[in-house]
Design a protein around this motif. Structure first.
Motif, PDB file in Angstrom:
ATOM      1  N   GLN A  33       0.834  -1.190   0.000  1.00  8.85           N
ATOM      2  CA  GLN A  33       0.000   0.000   0.000  1.00  8.85           C
ATOM      3  C   GLN A  33       0.874   1.248   0.000  1.00  8.85           C
ATOM      4  OE1 GLN A  33      -3.220  -0.162   2.950  1.00  8.85           O
ATOM      5  NE2 GLN A  33      -2.745  -2.312   3.319  1.00  8.85           N
ATOM      6  N   TYR A  35       0.701   5.374   1.158  1.00 10.31           N
ATOM      7  CA  TYR A  35      -0.007   6.364   1.967  1.00 10.31           C
ATOM      8  C   TYR A  35       0.661   7.720   1.783  1.00 10.31           C
ATOM      9  CZ  TYR A  35      -2.414   2.664   4.565  1.00 10.31           C
ATOM     10  OH  TYR A  35      -3.221   1.602   4.926  1.00 10.31           O
ATOM     11  N   LEU A  43      -1.832   9.780   8.339  1.00  8.88           N
ATOM     12  CA  LEU A  43      -1.636   9.213   7.006  1.00  8.88           C
ATOM     13  C   LEU A  43      -2.968   8.964   6.323  1.00  8.88           C
ATOM     14  CD1 LEU A  43       1.038   8.517   8.612  1.00  8.88           C
ATOM     15  CD2 LEU A  43       1.295   6.650   6.970  1.00  8.88           C
ATOM     16  N   HIS A  45      -4.674   6.798   3.090  1.00 11.07           N
ATOM     17  CA  HIS A  45      -4.448   5.712   2.141  1.00 11.07           C
ATOM     18  C   HIS A  45      -4.633   6.206   0.712  1.00 11.07           C
ATOM     19  CE1 HIS A  45      -5.778   2.188  -0.262  1.00 11.07           C
ATOM     20  NE2 HIS A  45      -4.744   1.653   0.351  1.00 11.07           N
ATOM     21  N   LEU A  48      -3.746   0.498  -3.106  1.00 16.51           N
ATOM     22  CA  LEU A  48      -3.280  -0.826  -2.706  1.00 16.51           C
ATOM     23  C   LEU A  48      -3.083  -1.653  -3.954  1.00 16.51           C
ATOM     24  CD1 LEU A  48      -4.686  -3.100   0.099  1.00 16.51           C
ATOM     25  CD2 LEU A  48      -4.494  -3.982  -2.222  1.00 16.51           C
ATOM     26  N   ARG A  50      -2.127  -5.636  -5.138  1.00 13.66           N
ATOM     27  CA  ARG A  50      -1.975  -7.003  -4.645  1.00 13.66           C
ATOM     28  C   ARG A  50      -0.781  -7.669  -5.304  1.00 13.66           C
ATOM     29  NH1 ARG A  50      -5.564  -7.822  -1.068  1.00 13.66           N
ATOM     30  NH2 ARG A  50      -7.656  -6.948  -1.175  1.00 13.66           N
ATOM     31  N   PHE A  88       4.560   7.147   1.951  1.00 13.73           N
ATOM     32  CA  PHE A  88       5.050   5.935   2.597  1.00 13.73           C
ATOM     33  C   PHE A  88       4.504   4.701   1.899  1.00 13.73           C
ATOM     34  CE2 PHE A  88       6.755   7.754   6.511  1.00 13.73           C
ATOM     35  CZ  PHE A  88       6.113   8.973   6.579  1.00 13.73           C
ATOM     36  N   ASP A  97      -2.831  -8.155   9.072  1.00 14.60           N
ATOM     37  CA  ASP A  97      -3.328  -6.778   9.143  1.00 14.60           C
ATOM     38  C   ASP A  97      -2.380  -5.841   9.869  1.00 14.60           C
ATOM     39  OD1 ASP A  97      -6.479  -8.193   9.284  1.00 14.60           O
ATOM     40  OD2 ASP A  97      -5.953  -6.668   7.798  1.00 14.60           O
ATOM     41  N   LYS A  98      -1.219  -6.302  10.257  1.00 15.49           N
ATOM     42  CA  LYS A  98      -0.200  -5.419  10.841  1.00 15.49           C
ATOM     43  C   LYS A  98       0.679  -4.892   9.721  1.00 15.49           C
ATOM     44  CE  LYS A  98       1.570  -8.380  13.653  1.00 15.49           C
ATOM     45  NZ  LYS A  98       2.531  -8.928  14.636  1.00 15.49           N
ATOM     46  N   LEU A  99       0.606  -3.597   9.483  1.00 15.63           N
ATOM     47  CA  LEU A  99       1.397  -3.011   8.410  1.00 15.63           C
ATOM     48  C   LEU A  99       2.774  -2.611   8.916  1.00 15.63           C
ATOM     49  CD1 LEU A  99      -1.125  -0.690   6.550  1.00 15.63           C
ATOM     50  CD2 LEU A  99      -0.373  -3.009   5.939  1.00 15.63           C
ATOM     51  N   PHE A 101       5.680  -0.005   7.872  1.00 18.31           N
ATOM     52  CA  PHE A 101       5.858   1.173   7.041  1.00 18.31           C
ATOM     53  C   PHE A 101       7.331   1.442   6.780  1.00 18.31           C
ATOM     54  CE2 PHE A 101       1.679   3.131   6.752  1.00 18.31           C
ATOM     55  CZ  PHE A 101       0.982   2.453   7.726  1.00 18.31           C
ATOM     56  N   GLY A 102       7.593   1.996   5.605  1.00 19.51           N
ATOM     57  CA  GLY A 102       8.923   2.490   5.313  1.00 19.51           C
ATOM     58  C   GLY A 102       9.126   3.843   5.949  1.00 19.51           C
TER      59      GLY A 102
ATOM     60  N   PHE B  33      -4.990   0.083  15.899  1.00 25.79           N
ATOM     61  CA  PHE B  33      -3.536   0.099  16.039  1.00 25.79           C
ATOM     62  C   PHE B  33      -3.078   1.397  16.697  1.00 25.79           C
ATOM     63  CE2 PHE B  33      -3.004  -3.378  13.007  1.00 25.79           C
ATOM     64  CZ  PHE B  33      -4.165  -3.277  12.261  1.00 25.79           C
ATOM     65  N   TYR B  35       0.537   3.622  16.716  1.00 27.28           N
ATOM     66  CA  TYR B  35       1.876   3.809  16.186  1.00 27.28           C
ATOM     67  C   TYR B  35       2.504   5.027  16.852  1.00 27.28           C
ATOM     68  CZ  TYR B  35       0.296   1.017  12.148  1.00 27.28           C
ATOM     69  OH  TYR B  35      -0.195   0.026  11.325  1.00 27.28           O
ATOM     70  N   GLN B 100      -5.749   1.067   6.073  1.00 26.96           N
ATOM     71  CA  GLN B 100      -5.845   1.625   7.416  1.00 26.96           C
ATOM     72  C   GLN B 100      -6.258   3.081   7.354  1.00 26.96           C
ATOM     73  OE1 GLN B 100      -2.617   0.825  10.094  1.00 26.96           O
ATOM     74  NE2 GLN B 100      -2.698  -1.387   9.754  1.00 26.96           N
ATOM     75  N   PHE B 102      -6.274   6.546   9.550  1.00 27.16           N
ATOM     76  CA  PHE B 102      -5.517   7.120  10.647  1.00 27.16           C
ATOM     77  C   PHE B 102      -6.240   8.297  11.286  1.00 27.16           C
ATOM     78  CE2 PHE B 102      -1.275   5.221  10.711  1.00 27.16           C
ATOM     79  CZ  PHE B 102      -1.364   4.422   9.584  1.00 27.16           C
TER      80      PHE B 102
END
Lengths: 111, 111
Positions: A33, A35, A43, A45, A48, A50, A88, A97-99, A101-102, B33, B35, B100, B102
């Motif tokens: 994904q 953001y 953030l 979205h 996305l 796949r 990001f 479902d835990k992302l 991130f860069g 979540f 963060y 997600q 935020f």
């Protein structure tokens, strides 16, 4: 630990130019994904893609995914000053479902 | 108003004090979540919750406690704040297609 690493860390362009940001990740993924974060905001979205997709479009956004190289790119065409933000990439390597991130690319678009 | 909200938006506290950051979402999303965002580290997952009364640790859980007695609320507590916990904290929930959403963030300063 960072799953995604964006490149470049910062990018400055003029309005009307295209902006390309790259993301590399480490493990296999189900989706990736992108953001956007405006200064001082949460953030948002954008798009996305796949793992079985190679390219996806949304308005002025074009995302590509190369799973063999574990990389993705985000292209913003005909950029506007309002596109100024940090971008990001995020992946869910465990499909839980835990992302992850860069660290982001800071884009500055000058009018 | 529909969405995800955080309170307070800004908080200054002293070392050793207990601080609770609130997060509320109106979509009835299952996953939520927390963060923290720091320069040079991007976003790091503190805790997450798959449903009411189900929580689990993320990448950086030490010094934090969460609870989720109701689906819509996911408070984050710093039991004894330290200067290293000075950061911007974001709450998020997962909607359709793994995306997600935020909140606006809470900027916490620990003196």
């Amino acid at each position: 630990s960072q799953q995604g690493e964006e490149d470049p860390q910062a990018l400055s362009i003029q309005e009307g130019e295209n902006a390309t940001m790259n993301c590399s990740y480490k493990t296999s993924i189900n989706n990736l994904q992108w953001y956007r974060q405006n200064s001082g905001r949460g953030l948002v979205h954008l798009i996305l893609i796949r793992s079985n997709e190679r390219e996806k479009h949304s308005g002025r956004l074009r995302v590509t995914l190369d799973t063999s190289k574990k990389s993705s790119s985000l292209l913003i065409t005909a950029s506007r000053a309002a596109d100024t933000a940090s971008y990001f990439c995020a992946t869910d390597p465990d499909n839980t479902d835990k992302l992850i991130f860069g660290t982001g690319t800071r884009l500055q678009v000058f009018p | 108003d529909a969405g995800i909200t955080q309170s307070p938006r800004y908080k200054i506290t002293e070392t050793g004090r207990q601080v609770t950051l609130m997060c509320h979402q109106t979509w009835s999303h299952s996953y939520m979540f927390w963060y923290r965002q720091d320069l040079g580290h991007g976003l790091r997952l503190i805790y997450y919750s798959a449903a009411a009364d189900i929580t689990d640790k993320g990448e950086v859980p030490d010094g934090y406690v969460v609870s989720r007695s109701k689906t819509e609320n996911f408070p984050l507590t710093l039991e004894s704040a330290t200067r290293s916990q000075t950061s911007v904290y974001f709450c998020a929930s997962t909607g359709e297609l793994d995306t997600q959403y935020f909140g606006p963030g809470t900027r916490l300063t620990v003196l």
